[in-house]
Write an enzyme that holds these catalytic residues in place. Structure first.
Site, PDB file in Angstrom:
ATOM      1  N   GLU A  35     -14.138   7.683 -85.922  1.00 40.17           N
ATOM      2  CA  GLU A  35     -14.763   6.778 -85.060  1.00 40.17           C
ATOM      3  C   GLU A  35     -14.125   5.607 -85.198  1.00 40.17           C
ATOM      4  O   GLU A  35     -13.949   4.796 -86.401  1.00 40.17           O
ATOM      5  CB  GLU A  35     -16.102   6.701 -85.536  1.00 40.17           C
ATOM      6  CG  GLU A  35     -17.022   5.714 -84.689  1.00 40.17           C
ATOM      7  CD  GLU A  35     -16.442   5.790 -82.956  1.00 40.17           C
ATOM      8  OE1 GLU A  35     -16.458   4.767 -82.363  1.00 40.17           O
ATOM      9  OE2 GLU A  35     -17.075   6.899 -82.788  1.00 40.17           O
ATOM     10  N   GLY A  40     -22.861   6.733 -84.084  1.00 40.65           N
ATOM     11  CA  GLY A  40     -23.817   6.812 -83.003  1.00 40.65           C
ATOM     12  C   GLY A  40     -23.334   6.679 -81.739  1.00 40.65           C
ATOM     13  O   GLY A  40     -24.023   6.724 -80.687  1.00 40.65           O
ATOM     14  N   GLY A  41     -22.147   6.117 -81.391  1.00 46.31           N
ATOM     15  CA  GLY A  41     -21.528   5.806 -80.122  1.00 46.31           C
ATOM     16  C   GLY A  41     -22.180   5.064 -79.235  1.00 46.31           C
ATOM     17  O   GLY A  41     -23.083   4.197 -79.934  1.00 46.31           O
ATOM     18  N   SER A 183     -27.919   2.201 -58.139  1.00 48.32           N
ATOM     19  CA  SER A 183     -29.369   2.577 -58.387  1.00 48.32           C
ATOM     20  C   SER A 183     -29.283   3.835 -59.114  1.00 48.32           C
ATOM     21  O   SER A 183     -30.746   4.465 -58.805  1.00 48.32           O
ATOM     22  CB  SER A 183     -29.973   2.635 -56.813  1.00 48.32           C
ATOM     23  OG  SER A 183     -29.534   3.808 -55.910  1.00 48.32           O
ATOM     24  N   GLY A 184     -28.640   4.314 -59.875  1.00 46.62           N
ATOM     25  CA  GLY A 184     -28.632   5.380 -61.018  1.00 46.62           C
ATOM     26  C   GLY A 184     -29.581   4.884 -61.940  1.00 46.62           C
ATOM     27  O   GLY A 184     -30.297   4.043 -62.002  1.00 46.62           O
ATOM     28  N   ALA A 185     -29.728   5.896 -62.779  1.00 44.93           N
ATOM     29  CA  ALA A 185     -30.572   5.780 -64.186  1.00 44.93           C
ATOM     30  C   ALA A 185     -30.264   4.293 -64.823  1.00 44.93           C
ATOM     31  O   ALA A 185     -31.227   3.393 -64.928  1.00 44.93           O
ATOM     32  CB  ALA A 185     -30.599   6.553 -64.964  1.00 44.93           C
ATOM     33  N   GLU A 205     -27.411  -0.463 -52.989  1.00 45.68           N
ATOM     34  CA  GLU A 205     -26.966   1.240 -53.154  1.00 45.68           C
ATOM     35  C   GLU A 205     -26.279   1.575 -52.034  1.00 45.68           C
ATOM     36  O   GLU A 205     -26.516   1.483 -51.093  1.00 45.68           O
ATOM     37  CB  GLU A 205     -28.138   2.217 -53.387  1.00 45.68           C
ATOM     38  CG  GLU A 205     -28.155   3.617 -53.311  1.00 45.68           C
ATOM     39  CD  GLU A 205     -26.905   4.215 -54.418  1.00 45.68           C
ATOM     40  OE1 GLU A 205     -25.873   4.548 -54.129  1.00 45.68           O
ATOM     41  OE2 GLU A 205     -26.945   3.767 -55.418  1.00 45.68           O
ATOM     42  N   HIS A 447     -57.358  19.488 -72.525  1.00 49.13           N
ATOM     43  CA  HIS A 447     -57.955  18.355 -71.716  1.00 49.13           C
ATOM     44  C   HIS A 447     -58.582  17.503 -72.532  1.00 49.13           C
ATOM     45  O   HIS A 447     -59.152  17.549 -73.526  1.00 49.13           O
ATOM     46  CB  HIS A 447     -58.922  19.083 -70.865  1.00 49.13           C
ATOM     47  CG  HIS A 447     -59.934  18.213 -70.049  1.00 49.13           C
ATOM     48  ND1 HIS A 447     -59.565  17.725 -69.068  1.00 49.13           N
ATOM     49  CD2 HIS A 447     -61.243  17.697 -70.225  1.00 49.13           C
ATOM     50  CE1 HIS A 447     -60.474  16.705 -68.378  1.00 49.13           C
ATOM     51  NE2 HIS A 447     -61.484  16.794 -69.219  1.00 49.13           N
TER      52      HIS A 447
END
Length: 468
Positions: A35, A40-41, A183-185, A205, A447
């Site tokens: 790395e 953890g990237g 407008s993606g995540a 977008e 419930h």
């Protein structure tokens, strides 16, 4: 084996890479992971985790602003931007430290360096100061180098006025106005965070709807919810040019009818997608095919070159940490020749966007199911009819399910509303087990819970809804 000889060498310690290394160690392989930055990237350090910490802050802030509706009093509500960011960074650091612990626990050699494939199962290493380090030898090599923000001509980030996701997570000052391109995540999550804390936000977008990978009905509901919150949305619009200046950024836009307009904002966030980290690895020299910025692989993550594999974002969409982790496990188990290993079915991968309201999906959208030739049954159940949602004050949302009318197979599930990112896994388990409507209908849901809407949506698809 010597200290430089391994059964498996993993290049990249993001979610896919470190999980692959752990699984390999569990199966008795001697493993090393290389790395060049932090364990953890991007996900743990600059993506999934710290952004969720920021969004939790905005969620709490929103609740405080609406305290009166719960019979509570909260006066002089505000926020300390430095502390907001500090909390986010501490969360990221804790998770990265956790990965270091897991590497030590599993006796995985961690090497801080930049890696390059040399052929013949060897990996060349360059230290942080540019010095050559001893090469590694691996019977199997997994490339898990991840991806980075994509840039477009004329829309390059400058780290000051024009941001990528990284700068957007550590602003020195809070922008009064913000233009988000895409407008993606990623774009929508930042729109949600900054708007909730008070910024004037505009989302651009190029396509005809926001969240274009989501079911169209869910996209429409999200659009309506965001506009209600005060987010300006321009679809079918392109950003022709961004001109940073002392007082802000001048954005020149092209509308759907071809008109050119311009405006000035404090900051711009570029969220136009990502591209794989394929440069400098020696991929082409080793005969590995790169397509559209990503490594081409087969269903077992094999590159077509003996002993070389690729997983996660560098291997293409969907660009999701949980997809990368699953690929890491599957790839290593296939290498180990374990019985019962199956190729990944991408329709079983949940997708989550942690905006407010949250969005989660799985499998085929309504349009995709129809285009695939299915005769479908669709169930819908609104948050406004659920007791727990009403008690929480979260009545905005919908659970939508799509079934094969002939077999009862669950084809897709699409949700918008509070905590849907926690609910979607119920449908993911069901779809993975090839559940039909019969098993889902026979399942007892507790419930009062939000999960009851999942049950009611299934019932609705077959004309049996009880509470609407």
């Amino acid at each position: 084996m010597s200290d430089t000889e391994f059964d498996l060498v993993v290049i990249g310690a993001g979610p896919g890479g470190y999980v692959a290394a752990i699984r390999a160690a569990q199966l008795g392989m001697k493993c090393a992971i290389v790395e060049r930055d932090k364990l953890g990237g991007v996900c743990l350090n600059w993506g999934c985790i710290p952004t969720k910490a920021l969004l939790r802050t905005s969620e709490v802030y929103h609740l405080m602003q609406n305290a009166e509706s719960f019979g509570l009093r909260a006066e002089n509500i505000g926020f300390d931007l430095a502390k907001v960011i500090e909390r986010s960074r501490k969360v990221a650091e804790k998770l990265s430290s956790g990965v270091a612990y897991l590497m030590k626990k599993n006796n995985i050699a961690v090497i801080e360096a930049t890696a390059k494939l040399e052929g013949g199962g060897r990996v060349g290493l360059t230290g942080k100061n540019g010095e050559a380090l001893p090469s590694l030898s691996g019977k199997h090599i997994v490339v898990a180098t991840g991806a980075r923000a994509k840039t477009l001509p004329g829309l390059e980030p400058d780290g000051n006025r024009i941001w990528t996701y990284k700068e957007a997570m550590i602003p020195e000052s809070f922008p009064k106005s913000l233009l988000i391109v895409g407008s993606g995540a990623i774009g929508i999550e930042f729109a949600s965070f900054y708007r909730t804390l008070g910024a004037q936000v505009t989302v651009i977008e190029v396509l005809d709807r926001i969240l274009p990978v989501e079911d169209e009905e869910i996209s429409r509901l999200a659009h309506k919810a965001f506009v209600k919150q005060g987010i300006a949305i321009r679809t079918g619009t392109t950003v022709e040019r961004l001109i940073p200046g002392e007082d802000g950024v001048t954005a020149i836009l092209k509308t759907p009818d071809g008109e050119s307009i311009e405006g000035i904002v404090d900051r711009v966030i570029l969220a136009v997608g990502i591209t794989g980290n394929v440069e400098g690895l020696g991929l082409e020299e080793q005969g590995i095919k790169v397509e559209k910025g990503h490594i081409a692989i087969d269903e077992w993550c094999r590159t077509g070159v003996e002993g070389l594999y690729a997983i996660g974002d560098v291997a293409g969409p969907p660009w999701l940490a949980h997809k990368a982790m699953h690929e890491g496990v599957m790839c290593v188990e296939k290498i180990a020749r374990l019985d019962g290993v199956h190729p990944m079915d991408k329709t079983n991968i949940p997708s989550c966007t942690y905006c407010a309201p949250q969005i989660a999906s799985l499998g085929l959208s309504e349009t995709a199911a129809r285009e695939a030739g299915y005769d479908i049954k669709i169930g819908r159940y609104p948050y406004s009819a659920n007791g727990k949602a009403i008690a929480l004050g979260e009545t905005e949302g919908l659970v939508k399910t799509i079934f094969d009318a002939k077999t009862g197979a669950l084809l897709g599930a699409h949700m918008i509303g509070a905590e849907v990112t926690e609910l979607i896994q119920g449908f993911a388990v069901g779809k993975t087990l090839e559940t039909t409507e019969a098993e889902l209908i026979a399942t007892i849901f507790p419930h009062p819970t939000l999960s009851e809407m999942m049950h009611e949506s299934v019932l609705d698809a077959f004309g049996r809804a009880l509470h609407i």
